[in-house]
Design a protein around this motif. Structure first.
Motif, mmCIF file in Angstrom:
data_model
loop_
_atom_site.group_PDB
_atom_site.id
_atom_site.type_symbol
_atom_site.label_atom_id
_atom_site.label_comp_id
_atom_site.label_asym_id
_atom_site.label_seq_id
_atom_site.Cartn_x
_atom_site.Cartn_y
_atom_site.Cartn_z
ATOM 1 N N ASN A 36 0.842 -1.190 0.000
ATOM 2 C CA ASN A 36 0.000 0.000 0.000
ATOM 3 C C ASN A 36 0.883 1.248 0.000
ATOM 4 O O ASN A 36 1.235 1.784 1.053
ATOM 5 N N ALA A 38 0.221 4.154 -0.594
ATOM 6 C CA ALA A 38 -0.442 5.343 -0.055
ATOM 7 C C ALA A 38 -0.385 5.382 1.468
ATOM 8 O O ALA A 38 -0.872 6.340 2.075
ATOM 9 N N LEU A 87 -10.234 4.315 1.467
ATOM 10 C CA LEU A 87 -9.207 4.134 0.439
ATOM 11 C C LEU A 87 -9.280 2.732 -0.150
ATOM 12 O O LEU A 87 -9.207 2.559 -1.379
ATOM 13 N N ALA A 110 -3.238 6.633 -5.735
ATOM 14 C CA ALA A 110 -3.874 7.061 -4.489
ATOM 15 C C ALA A 110 -2.919 7.891 -3.642
ATOM 16 O O ALA A 110 -3.318 8.879 -3.007
ATOM 17 N N LEU A 114 -3.761 11.684 -2.412
ATOM 18 C CA LEU A 114 -3.790 12.051 -1.002
ATOM 19 C C LEU A 114 -2.782 13.154 -0.689
ATOM 20 O O LEU A 114 -3.090 14.096 0.050
#
Length: 301
Positions: A36, A38, A87, A110, A114
């Motif tokens: 991930n 993000a 998310l 993403a 963000l």
């Protein structure tokens, strides 16, 4: 000796922050085999939400310094955890059955969204946390001074890490998470709601990152919308150092990386502080790709 001890305690405090962020990476990877990217930006959101709650609600003025900071951290963790679930629903859930590369590209996208959202909302300038929220005294160990703030950060990190480990190992929900990490199809056959497990993972991981963001704001006093990138990379390094997918490994890797970075900055060069962290990553990938404690892999029979 005094310089070594000072940097050792500083490295442990910073390493505790790295470990909290690394746990988010390793939990998501353990269940979904997804990095991930993000996650570092969720950590940044936690730092900014902490500042917003601190200034708008005046928690420390109403209920006291330490109690206000604790309530602030809990609120920031909850909000960031909810953002983590949103998310997942927006960027990752629609790609569950797609090739893994699609999810990686979505994670990078993403992260950019963000990061830029934080900049648009709060501006590109560095924001400053109020001073004096936590004790500023100095504690002496063997006659050597150590700021109490370092013990507070390290202690809070260790409590959260131990709490997560006990939750994963000793509760039914934790058992469900471990079962989903081993084999999602088998977990479904056993009656486990894998979608809820994934939702919980995307709540807990970002919540820990949000707590780390508040700690960074309190420890350093300054936050910036771009800091998620470098902290995210270092936490990812810590996760690989300990063994990606291995929760105790993320804890050990974060603490170890913080100490290595602090001592390297002192005895080699401050300019090489970030390079040292990534040199450790390259070295681990060459010498022991599965990390110090090994990647958590289950044998299927």
């Amino acid at each position: 000796m005094e310089q070594f001890f000072t940097q050792l305690t500083n490295g442990l405090a910073v390493g505790g922050i790295y470990a909290l962020i690394a746990l988010g990476y390793t939990m998501v990877y353990g269940v979904l085999k997804l990095i991930n990217f993000a996650h570092g930006d969720l950590f940044t959101i936690g730092a900014y939400l902490g500042l917003t709650l601190l200034t708008s609600l005046a928690l420390t003025e109403h209920i006291g310094g330490i109690a206000g900071v604790l309530l602030l951290a809990v609120m920031a963790m909850g909000l960031v955890g909810i953002i983590g679930i949103l998310l997942d629903r927006a960027a990752y859930k629609p790609l569950r059955t797609s090739p893994r590369l699609s999810a990686v590209v979505s994670a990078l996208g993403a992260s950019i969204v963000l990061s830029n959202t934080i900049m648009l909302v709060y501006g590109p300038s560095t924001r400053v946390y109020p001073q004096g929220l936590l004790p500023g005294q100095v504690f002496y160990i063997f006659g050597l001074p150590v700021p109490v703030m370092r013990f507070v950060i390290l202690g809070a990190s260790v409590v959260l890490m131990i709490g997560l480990y006990v939750f994963i190992q000793r509760t039914k929900i934790g058992t469900a998470i471990r079962a989903a990490a081993i084999d999602q199809d088998a977990a479904r056959l056993m009656g486990i709601n894998v979608d809820r497990v994934i939702m919980l993972v995307f709540f807990i991981g970002p919540a820990l990152g949000g707590a780390a963001g508040v700690m960074v704001g309190l420890y350093y006093g300054q936050i910036k919308f771009t800091m998620g990138w470098i902290y995210g990379l270092k936490a990812f390094t810590a996760a690989i150092l300990g063994g990606i997918g291995n929760i105790p490994g993320a804890m050990v890797g974060g603490l170890l990386l913080g100490v290595i970075e602090a001592l390297g900055a002192t005895y080699i060069s401050m300019a090489w502080k970030d390079a040292i962290a990534f040199f450790v990553l390259i070295l681990i990938l060459i010498v022991r790709p599965t990390g110090l404690l090994g990647e958590r892999v289950a044998e299927k029979i």
